[in-house]
Every structure is written in structure tokens, then in C-alpha cells.
Design a protein around this motif. Sequence first.
Motif, PDB file in Angstrom:
ATOM      1  N   THR A  73      48.278 -62.501  -4.771  1.00 17.37           N
ATOM      2  CA  THR A  73      47.026 -61.814  -4.428  1.00 17.37           C
ATOM      3  C   THR A  73      46.714 -62.024  -2.951  1.00 17.37           C
ATOM      4  N   LEU A  74      46.493 -60.929  -2.241  1.00 18.80           N
ATOM      5  CA  LEU A  74      46.095 -60.990  -0.836  1.00 18.80           C
ATOM      6  C   LEU A  74      44.819 -60.165  -0.679  1.00 18.80           C
ATOM      7  N   ASP A  75      43.734 -60.850  -0.352  1.00 16.98           N
ATOM      8  CA  ASP A  75      42.422 -60.201  -0.242  1.00 16.98           C
ATOM      9  C   ASP A  75      41.939 -60.288   1.205  1.00 16.98           C
ATOM     10  N   LEU A  76      41.941 -59.153   1.892  1.00 11.88           N
ATOM     11  CA  LEU A  76      41.525 -59.092   3.299  1.00 11.88           C
ATOM     12  C   LEU A  76      40.376 -58.101   3.487  1.00 11.88           C
ATOM     13  N   ARG A  77      39.566 -57.945   2.489  1.00  9.45           N
ATOM     14  CA  ARG A  77      38.444 -57.004   2.572  1.00  9.45           C
ATOM     15  C   ARG A  77      37.423 -57.429   3.629  1.00  9.45           C
ATOM     16  N   HIS A  88      47.252 -67.251  -4.339  1.00  7.22           N
ATOM     17  CA  HIS A  88      46.115 -66.355  -4.094  1.00  7.22           C
ATOM     18  C   HIS A  88      45.487 -66.714  -2.749  1.00  7.22           C
ATOM     19  N   LEU A  89      45.494 -65.770  -1.818  1.00  3.21           N
ATOM     20  CA  LEU A  89      44.907 -65.988  -0.497  1.00  3.21           C
ATOM     21  C   LEU A  89      43.700 -65.069  -0.330  1.00  3.21           C
ATOM     22  N   ASP A  90      42.536 -65.682  -0.162  1.00  5.79           N
ATOM     23  CA  ASP A  90      41.285 -64.932  -0.020  1.00  5.79           C
ATOM     24  C   ASP A  90      40.731 -65.157   1.389  1.00  5.79           C
ATOM     25  N   ALA A  91      40.853 -64.142   2.242  1.00  2.00           N
ATOM     26  CA  ALA A  91      40.337 -64.226   3.617  1.00  2.00           C
ATOM     27  C   ALA A  91      39.329 -63.107   3.863  1.00  2.00           C
ATOM     28  N   ARG A  92      38.525 -62.827   2.864  1.00  2.00           N
ATOM     29  CA  ARG A  92      37.501 -61.787   2.984  1.00  2.00           C
ATOM     30  C   ARG A  92      36.440 -62.133   4.022  1.00  2.00           C
TER      31      ARG A  92
END
Length: 616
Positions: free
Chosen positions: A85-89, A61-65
Motif C-alpha cells: 500500500t502506497l498512500d500519497l494523497r 504499508h507506507l502512509d505519507a498523506r
Amino acid sequence: MALDQTRINDKAPEMYPELRKRERKILFGEVSVNGELILKEAGLSSIPHHLFNDQWEQIIHLDARENLLTNIDALPIPRIRNLQTLDLRNNHLECVVENLGDIRSLVTLRLDNNCISALPPSIKKLTDLETLSVSSNNLAFLPSGITELKNLKTLIISENKIKYLPPTLGELRNLRILYIHKNHFSALPLTFSMLDNIKELSLEWFRYTNPPLPKLLKGHIGEAMIMSLKTLCSNLYQAKNEECTLVSFLQHFSEGEFNINLVDTKKKSLLHLAASEGDYGVVHGLIKSNIDIDLLDKDSLSAMALAIKAEQMECVKILLESGADVNEGGGALGSSLHLAAFLVQPWLVRELLKRRADVNLKDCEGNTPLHIILGVFNKNKLASQMIADILIEAGAQVNALNKESWAPIHLAARRGQNHSIKWALRQNKILKKAGRETIDFNLQGGSHFWTPMHLAGHAGHFEIVELLVNSGAQLFIRNSDGRTPRQSSKGDLALFKYLVRAEKEVLKKQALSKNESYDVSELSEKEETMTDPIGDTKWKTYAGIYLLAQKGSVKEIRKALQKVNDDEVVKADLVYLLSKFGQDMRDIGDKAKGLVAKESQFALGNKDEFILNPRL
């Protein structure tokens, strides 16, 4: 573990080679035992890929929001083969790398609130993807390969610019959540009836039914409405229709007979409401259904005026393209051109004028668009200058008066719009060269005949007063109360003193340019004029004082002192001069002598030169 934002840097390992591996993990992010890497809110402009050379395979899981990412080119896609999971929001992404589809293990992809204009075709390879969320971007279409995402359960594409929903959307049979509101499409594919598992649906069209329904449908009632929509699409398909239009939708979900031009108690039509809300797809659908595009509401506002007022420029564009009236529909606000000027939108001003907008049309207060832009010039001086130039080129009347007899330049001076004044000074040179009417900086306006300098001085706008003085605006024009700009500026001591000095400079130059002398004892109120400084009593008084001082005529100065009783400032100057000539002041009186320190404007440097008092 979250990053230490004060120390993160792509070159950090090189900058701190002495740090042990464990310390580096703590400083720059750490992959948890669950495979989570949290990089959110770290101010990153790129992914620090070199920090995790031996760990990319472990990341699930990568979270870079909420960073500053403009691309993810640095992401080592071949090495994150276990990423789910890739979160770039909430970044600044403009595009997505083409090989994104190589992350075959991806289950959740969140790209909301970026600037993405297209998804890569390779997205069709993400066959395990269950959640795709790309709301609040600039998507104009969906990639054709999206139908390959057979496991997709959540699709969120709301608040984009998608003009067309492909019929193949119906092949996503596992969809449970579909958010498609705030896009540009004006019809639904009939294959919507094939989406058997939909439990949640967001679509702004529901808000325009009669009575209005909620935009988001969910729960038991929502599911019933979704089922009704699928039934509608199925019936339309059987009737050989190709799509479900907006009007068909509204007719189906409205109670009673549906009328596209129906208005509410404020005389607002569906088009008024949609234009105000910026619901482009609804606006487009209503226009295609021949709704009255120029219908006025209770306030005499058209849909286009409301769209401009609400700054819904996408809706404004389609209304313009559809031939909306550019002069009617502004109500008390005037016209669409007035609104465009107030919002400082040069492109819109230009488009309206191309469609023959009246450049000199007045609003309820009598203001033209030039009044408006000069009154808000400092909002954006470059854009305002463009608008003002466009209006002048289109034939704007530069000295037009509103209902209170104010010209555009008066509003600029009163409101402290210093960049308006600078623009007007430059524009006057162009107008004069072209032989056109110039902006009158001495124009008297309002019920009390105030000039721009009166207004700026009274409001304490020092820079504007200075600009006007330096441009040669007249200092001695009196308003209907007999007051000059200096006398109207007494609330601001610095400004008052500046105008005193400016007046004396003018008087000195004019006195030196005259051969005749003036006897101040013979001046009378009858000699005053409202606008001519040469005929102004004060000018003649100071000119006479100056000449008497040059000649050393002590007797005449004393004589003038006895006769000039209505102006304490002039009287104080005479007393001051007598003291400089070493005269006996006992017969002058204590009150007159006290005026010297309080009011004196002149000082005698020597017998040959009359100079300004440096104390002022």
C-alpha cells in the motif's frame, strides 16, 4: 507511530548523533510490527529515506498523506519490494517516478488530490494492483497499459481533465467500482457493456436526465441503472455506432420525449446548469449536439455569464471557442466583460476584447467595466492594473458617468481603493502624452456634486485624500450643500486637520503670489464661486488676514473682527492675531476669546513671517 512534527528533519540523525536507535525511531517514525510506516501530516517536503536504511524491506504499508511532497524520487523503490500500500494523497506531486512499476507487490495506490498530469507507462507492470485512485489531479489521458491491470477492482479517476476514455477500458473485467465523474470526455466507449462486475458507478451525466438521477449509482437501484447503461452501449454497438454520445445517454435515461433545448421554470437550459457546475464534458457534449449556446434564462443570463460568475474557467474557454456572444447575456450584471473585471481575470478580459466585447457597455446601474475594476482594484493590484490598462487601450471612457452620476474615479475614492488612485495618477501622464482625455480628479458627481476628495474625506480614507492633495486636486470646490472636502471630513479629526493644513498652504502660496490686498470687511457672499479657489470668499478672507498681519495693521484686524460674524474659525484667527500683537482684549468678549483655544488655525511666528499653527 506518528512523527514528532516539531523535530523532523532530513538531517536529524546527523544533528543528534547521541540519540540511541530506539529514540530516533520514536522521534522520526517507526515501522510497526505489521509493517506500517506512518508519515502523514508531518510537513515533509521529501521522503526521509536515510532514517530507515535497515527497514525498507519490512515496510508493507507506507502512509505519507497530507505532506508537502513534490516528488518521490527519494523513495528507494528497489528496496521496498514488499510494499503493498502506497498512500500519497493530498501532497503537491506533479509527476510520478517512471520506475514506480517496479514495485510489483503493490496492491493499493492512492494519489488523489495532487497535481499529476500523467501516469508513467510502467504502471502496466503493477499486475497485482487492485485499487488505483488518482482523483482530483490534472490527468488528460489514461496510459494505454492500464488494460494490463487485470486484477484491478477499483478505479477512481474522477475530477481530472480526461478527454477520452479508451475502448480498452472494457478489458478490465474485474472492475467493481468505477468513478469517472467531472472529466472532459463527452462520449463513453461502447465496451462499457463488457464490464460485467460493476457495482458502483459515478458519472455526472445522470444529473442532466429528465427527471435528474443521482450522480453515484450503487445498491439495488444503482445496479439496475448500470445494467441499463450496459444495455444501451450494447444496442448502440449493434447499430454500428462508434460511441455512446451524451445526447444518446440523456435520451435513454429521460422519461418521455427528450428535447435538448428544454428549460426549467427559471428558463435555464441544460447548458446553463452544466456551465454553472463546471461540468466540462457535459458542456462540450451539448455544444456538439447544437444546443442554443446563447439562450438566456429568466434573469437574462447566458451560459457563459453563469460560467464566469461561478468561476468555471474551463467551461468559459470552450464557450468562447464555440462562438458564444460576448456582449449579450450579462443581465443586470452588464456583460461577460463586467464579470471578468469583477473577478480580476486579465486573460479573460483580453480574450473577450479580442472577440469585440463592448468596452463601454453599461450594466443595470450604468457602470462600465472600468467602473467595476477601479472599484475592486485592491483585490489584486497587479492583475487589476493589467485589466485597467487593457480597458484604456481598448478605448474605455475614463470619465463616463453611471446612473447616479459617478465616474470610475469616484467609486475608487469612495471604496478606499488607494491602488486605483495611484494607477489613475500614473495613467493620466500616459493619456496626456497621447493627447487623450485624462481622468478628472476634480469631477463633481452624484446628486450632491461631490468630488473624489469629498468622497474619500467623508469615508475617512486618509491615504487617498493625501494622494489627491499631492496630485494638485482642488481643495476648495464646494458640493451642492456648499461644503468643501474639509467640511465633509469632520468625522475624522486627523483628516480634518490635515485638510486644514493643506488649505492654508495653498492660501499662503496664492496670497504671496498676489500683489493686490484684500479688505476682509468688504467681502460678501456674492463673491463666492463653487469651483474657483481664487474667487472663493474663504481664500480672500485668509489672504486679507495674512496681508493685514504682515503690515501689523491692528486697527484693520479689529475692524475685520467686527464684520466677519458668519465664520467662527476666521473670527478665532483674528482674535488670536490681536492677542499676539498685545492688544487689550477686554472689549472682545469672553466668547470670542474662548474661540482662540478651540478653533484658531494661524499663529504669528514674528512680524515678518506668517506660519501654520504647529498645534494643528
